[in-house]
Every structure is written in structure tokens, then in C-alpha cells.
Design a protein around this motif. Structure first.
Motif, short mmCIF file in Angstrom:
data_model
loop_
_atom_site.label_atom_id
_atom_site.label_comp_id
_atom_site.label_asym_id
_atom_site.label_seq_id
_atom_site.Cartn_x
_atom_site.Cartn_y
_atom_site.Cartn_z
N VAL A 47 0.86 -1.19 0.00
CA VAL A 47 0.00 0.00 0.00
C VAL A 47 0.90 1.24 0.00
O VAL A 47 1.82 1.35 0.81
N PRO A 48 0.68 2.17 -0.91
CA PRO A 48 1.53 3.36 -0.98
C PRO A 48 1.35 4.28 0.23
O PRO A 48 0.27 4.33 0.83
N GLU A 49 2.41 4.97 0.57
CA GLU A 49 2.36 5.98 1.64
C GLU A 49 1.62 7.20 1.11
O GLU A 49 1.62 7.44 -0.09
N PRO A 50 0.97 7.96 1.92
CA PRO A 50 0.88 7.90 3.38
C PRO A 50 -0.23 6.98 3.88
O PRO A 50 -0.40 6.79 5.08
N ARG A 51 -0.97 6.35 2.95
CA ARG A 51 -2.09 5.50 3.37
C ARG A 51 -1.63 4.31 4.21
O ARG A 51 -2.30 3.91 5.16
N ARG A 52 -0.48 3.71 3.87
CA ARG A 52 0.02 2.55 4.62
C ARG A 52 0.21 2.91 6.10
O ARG A 52 -0.24 2.19 6.99
N THR A 53 0.86 4.03 6.37
CA THR A 53 1.09 4.45 7.75
C THR A 53 -0.23 4.68 8.47
O THR A 53 -0.39 4.29 9.63
N LYS A 54 -1.20 5.28 7.78
CA LYS A 54 -2.50 5.54 8.38
C LYS A 54 -3.21 4.22 8.73
O LYS A 54 -3.77 4.08 9.82
N LEU A 55 -3.19 3.26 7.83
CA LEU A 55 -3.83 1.97 8.08
C LEU A 55 -3.17 1.23 9.24
O LEU A 55 -3.86 0.64 10.08
N LEU A 56 -1.84 1.26 9.30
CA LEU A 56 -1.13 0.61 10.40
C LEU A 56 -1.46 1.27 11.74
O LEU A 56 -1.64 0.58 12.75
N GLN A 57 -1.56 2.58 11.74
CA GLN A 57 -1.90 3.29 12.98
C GLN A 57 -3.34 2.97 13.41
O GLN A 57 -3.59 2.74 14.59
#
Length: 66
Positions: A47-57
Motif C-alpha cells: 500500500v503506498p504511503e501515506p495510506r500505509r502508515t494511516k492503516l497501520l496506525q
């Protein structure tokens, strides 16, 4: 990958009537598709950033509510 696609084992319907793939299905597929699936066991690797970081959080917040 499995040839059959079974409800409850591979997917279920959410309250909006949409199909949600299970973690078991994703593990059988063997890789992250990059779509940000709810039960992705691969930590959203593709998943491309910044979405990946948001999903993990969001996942972390859900697992450890304050």
C-alpha cells in the motif's frame, strides 16, 4: 491458491453488503495486493504511503484502545 471460494472461510458480507476477504484468504493468496484490505496479514506492504502508515496506525489503535 485455493480453487474454491467459501463464505465465512474466505469472505463475509459486511453491514453494507460488501464482500470482505478474511485473513485466511489473504494468507492463501500469499502476498499483499496493495488495496488496504481490512484483514491484510502482510502489514499493508504494497500500500503506498501515506495510506500505509494511516492503516497501520488505525490497526494499532483498534488493538490497543486507550
Amino acid at each position: 491458491m485455493k480453487k474454491s471460494f467459501n463464505e465465512d472461510e474466505d469472505f463475509y458480507y459486511n453491514s453494507d453488503g460488501l464482500i470482505v476477504l478474511t485473513e485466511e484468504y489473504h494468507l492463501a493468496r500469499g502476498y499483499c495486493c496493495g488495496n488496504g484490505c481490512k484483514h491484510c496479514p502482510y502489514d499493508y506492504k504494497n500500500v503506498p504511503e501515506p495510506r500505509r502508515t494511516k492503516l497501520l496506525q488505525e490497526r494499532k489503535d483498534k488493538e490497543n484502545p486507550k
